[in-house]
Design an enzyme around this catalytic site. Structure first.
Site, PDB file in Angstrom:
ATOM      1  N   HIS A   1      34.973 -10.067 -25.791  1.00  0.00           N
ATOM      2  CA  HIS A   1      36.268 -10.790 -26.250  1.00  0.00           C
ATOM      3  C   HIS A   1      37.377 -10.480 -25.315  1.00  0.00           C
ATOM      4  O   HIS A   1      38.643 -10.835 -25.694  1.00  0.00           O
ATOM      5  CB  HIS A   1      36.822 -10.647 -27.678  1.00  0.00           C
ATOM      6  CG  HIS A   1      35.286 -11.186 -28.398  1.00  0.00           C
ATOM      7  ND1 HIS A   1      34.887 -12.436 -28.799  1.00  0.00           N
ATOM      8  CD2 HIS A   1      34.317 -10.346 -29.031  1.00  0.00           C
ATOM      9  CE1 HIS A   1      33.679 -12.404 -29.322  1.00  0.00           C
ATOM     10  NE2 HIS A   1      33.386 -11.262 -29.302  1.00  0.00           N
TER      11      HIS A   1
ATOM     12  N   LYS B   1      40.513  26.498 -18.780  1.00  0.00           N
ATOM     13  CA  LYS B   1      39.873  27.331 -17.683  1.00  0.00           C
ATOM     14  C   LYS B   1      40.584  28.181 -16.955  1.00  0.00           C
ATOM     15  O   LYS B   1      40.528  29.438 -16.865  1.00  0.00           O
ATOM     16  CB  LYS B   1      38.900  26.723 -17.008  1.00  0.00           C
ATOM     17  CG  LYS B   1      38.294  27.574 -15.778  1.00  0.00           C
ATOM     18  CD  LYS B   1      37.222  26.574 -15.069  1.00  0.00           C
ATOM     19  CE  LYS B   1      36.565  27.536 -13.866  1.00  0.00           C
ATOM     20  NZ  LYS B   1      35.726  27.003 -13.045  1.00  0.00           N
TER      21      LYS B   1
ATOM     22  N   LYS C   1      50.755  17.900  -9.308  1.00  0.00           N
ATOM     23  CA  LYS C   1      51.127  19.196 -10.069  1.00  0.00           C
ATOM     24  C   LYS C   1      52.546  19.920  -9.619  1.00  0.00           C
ATOM     25  O   LYS C   1      53.457  20.264 -10.250  1.00  0.00           O
ATOM     26  CB  LYS C   1      50.047  20.021 -10.303  1.00  0.00           C
ATOM     27  CG  LYS C   1      48.921  19.687 -11.088  1.00  0.00           C
ATOM     28  CD  LYS C   1      47.939  20.806 -11.386  1.00  0.00           C
ATOM     29  CE  LYS C   1      46.681  20.311 -12.194  1.00  0.00           C
ATOM     30  NZ  LYS C   1      45.672  21.200 -12.176  1.00  0.00           N
TER      31      LYS C   1
ATOM     32  N   GLU D   1      36.738  12.524 -10.606  1.00  0.00           N
ATOM     33  CA  GLU D   1      37.162  13.538 -10.159  1.00  0.00           C
ATOM     34  C   GLU D   1      36.328  14.175  -8.989  1.00  0.00           C
ATOM     35  O   GLU D   1      36.532  15.012  -7.953  1.00  0.00           O
ATOM     36  CB  GLU D   1      37.482  14.438 -11.226  1.00  0.00           C
ATOM     37  CG  GLU D   1      38.369  15.804 -10.941  1.00  0.00           C
ATOM     38  CD  GLU D   1      38.997  16.508 -11.919  1.00  0.00           C
ATOM     39  OE1 GLU D   1      40.341  16.293 -12.322  1.00  0.00           O
ATOM     40  OE2 GLU D   1      38.171  16.864 -12.814  1.00  0.00           O
TER      41      GLU D   1
ATOM     42  N   GLY E   1      35.577  22.452 -14.665  1.00  0.00           N
ATOM     43  CA  GLY E   1      36.088  21.864 -16.027  1.00  0.00           C
ATOM     44  C   GLY E   1      35.269  20.690 -16.693  1.00  0.00           C
ATOM     45  O   GLY E   1      35.089  20.461 -17.606  1.00  0.00           O
ATOM     46  N   ARG E   2      35.002  19.704 -15.624  1.00  0.00           N
ATOM     47  CA  ARG E   2      34.349  18.493 -16.276  1.00  0.00           C
ATOM     48  C   ARG E   2      32.969  18.703 -16.417  1.00  0.00           C
ATOM     49  O   ARG E   2      32.103  17.682 -16.759  1.00  0.00           O
ATOM     50  CB  ARG E   2      34.481  17.368 -15.077  1.00  0.00           C
ATOM     51  CG  ARG E   2      34.334  17.712 -13.753  1.00  0.00           C
ATOM     52  CD  ARG E   2      34.663  16.509 -12.592  1.00  0.00           C
ATOM     53  NE  ARG E   2      34.311  16.991 -11.297  1.00  0.00           N
ATOM     54  CZ  ARG E   2      35.186  17.847 -10.657  1.00  0.00           C
ATOM     55  NH1 ARG E   2      36.189  18.323 -11.051  1.00  0.00           N
ATOM     56  NH2 ARG E   2      34.829  17.890  -9.378  1.00  0.00           N
TER      57      ARG E   2
ATOM     58  N   GLU F   1      50.309  20.993 -19.171  1.00  0.00           N
ATOM     59  CA  GLU F   1      50.329  20.374 -20.526  1.00  0.00           C
ATOM     60  C   GLU F   1      49.829  21.134 -21.720  1.00  0.00           C
ATOM     61  O   GLU F   1      50.389  21.267 -22.687  1.00  0.00           O
ATOM     62  CB  GLU F   1      49.347  19.007 -20.435  1.00  0.00           C
ATOM     63  CG  GLU F   1      49.890  18.029 -19.507  1.00  0.00           C
ATOM     64  CD  GLU F   1      49.354  18.093 -18.045  1.00  0.00           C
ATOM     65  OE1 GLU F   1      49.104  19.339 -17.569  1.00  0.00           O
ATOM     66  OE2 GLU F   1      49.068  17.136 -17.254  1.00  0.00           O
TER      67      GLU F   1
HETATM   68  O1  F6P Z   1      43.951  18.545 -13.169  1.00  0.00           O
HETATM   69  C1  F6P Z   1      42.364  18.418 -13.139  1.00  0.00           C
HETATM   70  C2  F6P Z   1      42.004  19.771 -13.836  1.00  0.00           C
HETATM   71  O2  F6P Z   1      41.931  20.941 -13.092  1.00  0.00           O
HETATM   72  C3  F6P Z   1      40.486  19.313 -14.056  1.00  0.00           C
HETATM   73  O3  F6P Z   1      39.544  19.580 -13.302  1.00  0.00           O
HETATM   74  C4  F6P Z   1      40.139  20.214 -15.552  1.00  0.00           C
HETATM   75  O4  F6P Z   1      39.258  19.794 -16.289  1.00  0.00           O
HETATM   76  C5  F6P Z   1      41.819  20.279 -16.180  1.00  0.00           C
HETATM   77  O5  F6P Z   1      42.415  20.004 -14.932  1.00  0.00           O
HETATM   78  C6  F6P Z   1      41.870  21.272 -17.050  1.00  0.00           C
HETATM   79  O6  F6P Z   1      41.876  22.411 -16.583  1.00  0.00           O
HETATM   80  P1  F6P Z   1      41.952  23.674 -17.357  1.00  0.00           P
HETATM   81  O7  F6P Z   1      40.938  23.859 -18.151  1.00  0.00           O
HETATM   82  O8  F6P Z   1      42.232  24.629 -16.431  1.00  0.00           O
HETATM   83  O9  F6P Z   1      43.208  23.820 -18.286  1.00  0.00           O
END
Ligand code: F6P
Length: 538
Positions: free
Chosen positions: A388, A207, A503, A357, A271-272, A213
């Site tokens: 188990h 987003k 972050k 979150e 995002g979620r 990452e």
């Molecule tokens: O670090 C949390 C977050 O902002 C989530 O809310 C989101 O889903 C994820 O990182 C990934 O964010 P992006 O889609 O901006 O890379």
């Protein structure tokens, strides 16, 4: 939305007193005194999903007080505000419009109807791209068909599509789907070892288009791609192999993504909550656009239920109230999600993000420090595997852990039908053993160590079958449940500021770890020790 401290309501006080009464009663007693307990405490949703909440430590009085709590905290005001497009994500000054993505005219109050044009355009794009790839009209730069789809994204830009495409594995087409999320290069290496660049499409899902990452992985993949094609990388080649899903169009263009390959992710979609949006391209690629539409329709059906059903029969609201009942009155700390469906094995981690979150907050909507419980710790694994390992603790441990048991009545395969019958027998047996234990059995009287005392609560969520439509219903149910918990608990569920500090420190460390020891000196003693250990070897 009204900002009401739930503990100051009349119902909360009633619930506190009521807890003193009911804590002496067992689930067993509740079943003995109410011969129609299953009928009274279950909701069959259109014969698609059965929600059985009868194996909980509650009675009609509990439900009445909880319903009053929802009324006192003005749940429906909040529901209308969300569907209405009000900026209920106050700390980010945003509307919350994931429900508008599911062909919803519930959002009819929305003044800005432009959103629907945008949604239509996005859906059209998802349809065209996925149809072109699946039908092999879209080919790689050497004219080979695309065999591999690699999503580069994390959090909401990964967990939703991963959970959905795995849950709907039996609908999957021949495309191989890979999810590159972790910054740990082990995952990157494992994926590139399995793919050929000529046959691969990379989707950078972010987003913000700034997540460390995702951008690090995307840059490494771009470099690997250019080194592993047998010609020089140019715009035309790149556009056959890279697309982006983002709200940050400029950054995607700067990265080199062709404008026509960018699927916008609207700011109003968290995002979620984004699997219904352009992030859903992964789902559409994997199970086809028609099935993706059915997923949206299922979610839409639950939206209608949520929007229009009185609290007493409103599944997401009742289930949210039950969670609050345990965490705030029984002081439970966790909730386990246990799908008796191997393909749904990513549901616990998907719900971890959705729940924790959203509601892992400790400041209320008035800006005050909260003195009650908000999000539970969400965890879980598939049945029967969990039986188990951690089930021992569920049955005999000292902690009370409410569980959601999820299963499907109709199996995905007719072959091995006996497996499914045994799976379902396990599913029902476990909720029965948890609720009623074996205290009246001979074995328990003989040997205390073999005694299960029962009175362990669970919900049974029984789907007719795992189809895109039913999965849409289920996810939308959980989304609304979590939203209503946040409403009642007086928190802002749609931001996630808590992840920012980590972050920031990471970015600072990345910049300084190899060069400026002086700056690192100002770190705390433990972090300094860890940095020094790392530097010793690198
Ligand atoms: O670090 C949390 C977050 O902002 C989530 O809310 C989101 O889903 C994820 O990182 C990934 O964010 P992006 O889609 O901006 O890379």
């Amino acid at each position: 939305m009204k900002n009401i401290n739930p503990t100051k309501t009349f119902s909360w006080k009633k619930l506190k007193n009521h807890f003193q009464e009911i804590k002496k009663i067992t689930i067993n007693d509740l079943f003995i005194t109410d011969k129609k307990r299953f009928e009274n405490f279950s909701i069959n949703f259109e014969n698609m999903i059965l929600f059985d909440y009868s194996k909980n430590i509650l009675n009609q009085k509990t439900i009445n007080y909880l319903v009053n709590l929802a009324k006192e905290t003005k749940c429906f005001d909040a529901i209308y505000s969300m569907f209405n497009g009000k900026k209920i994500n106050v700390t980010e000054q945003q509307s919350v419009l994931h429900t508008a993505l599911r062909y919803n005219n519930l959002n009819f109050f929305l003044k800005d109807k432009k959103i629907y044009n945008n949604i239509d355009k996005i859906l059209e794009k998802i349809k065209n791209i996925s149809n072109d790839i699946i039908s092999e009209k879209w080919k790689g730069y050497t004219n080979k068909k695309i065999k591999n789809i690699i999503n580069i994204g994390i959090g909401g830009s990964q967990l939703g599509p991963l959970m959905v495409t795995e849950s709907l594995k039996s609908y999957k087409n021949k495309l191989n789907l890979f999810f590159l999320s972790n910054i740990d290069p082990d995952q990157l290496i494992s994926i590139i070892n399995q793919i050929n660049p000529e046959e691969s499409l990379f989707i950078i899902s972010s987003k913000t288009f700034s997540t460390q990452e995702t951008i690090t992985n995307a840059l490494s993949i771009r470099e690997w791609f250019s080194k592993n094609i047998n010609t020089n990388l140019n715009k035309n080649i790149f556009s056959k192999h890279f697309i982006a899903v983002t709200n940050n169009i400029n950054e995607a263009i700067k990265f080199g993504i062709d404008k026509k390959n960018i699927l916008p992710l609207l700011s109003e979609i968290g995002g979620r909550f984004s699997l219904w949006s352009s992030i859903g391209i992964l789902i559409s690629l994997s199970i086809g656009f028609n099935n993706f539409q059915k997923l949206l329709q299922g979610a839409n059906k639950m939206d209608y239920h949520f929007f229009s059903t009185p609290i007493e029969k409103n599944i997401p609201i009742i289930m949210a109230l039950i969670s609050i009942w345990y965490s705030n009155f029984w002081n439970t700390e966790t909730e386990a999600i246990i799908p008796y469906c191997d393909n749904m094995r990513f549901l616990p981690s998907y719900l971890q993000q959705l729940n924790m979150e959203s509601n892992g907050k400790s400041i209320d909507r008035n800006g005050n420090k909260i003195k009650y419980q908000t999000s539970s710790i969400i965890w879980g694994d598939v049945g029967t595997n969990g039986q188990h390992s951690f089930f021992q603790m569920l049955h005999q441990g000292t902690k009370l852990i409410p569980c959601d048991f999820i299963a499907t009545a109709i199996p995905n395969h007719n072959k091995y039908k006996n497996h499914h019958t045994k799976l379902i027998a396990n599913y029902i047996a476990q909720t029965k053993a948890l609720a009623f234990g074996n205290i009246n059995d001979y074995i328990c009287k003989q040997n205390i160590y073999q005694c299960c005392f029962g009175n362990k609560p669970s919900n049974s969520i029984f789907l007719k079958k795992i189809t895109p439509y039913n999965l849409g219903l289920l996810i939308s149910y959980y989304e609304h449940k979590i939203f209503i918990q946040g409403v009642i608990l007086n928190i802002f569920s749609f931001d996630q500021w808590g992840v920012e500090l980590g972050k920031k420190i990471t970015n600072y460390l990345v910049e300084n770890i190899n060069k400026n020891i002086q700056k690192i000196i100002k770190y705390d003693d433990s972090s300094k020790g860890l940095i020094n250990f790392y530097k010793y070897f690198n």
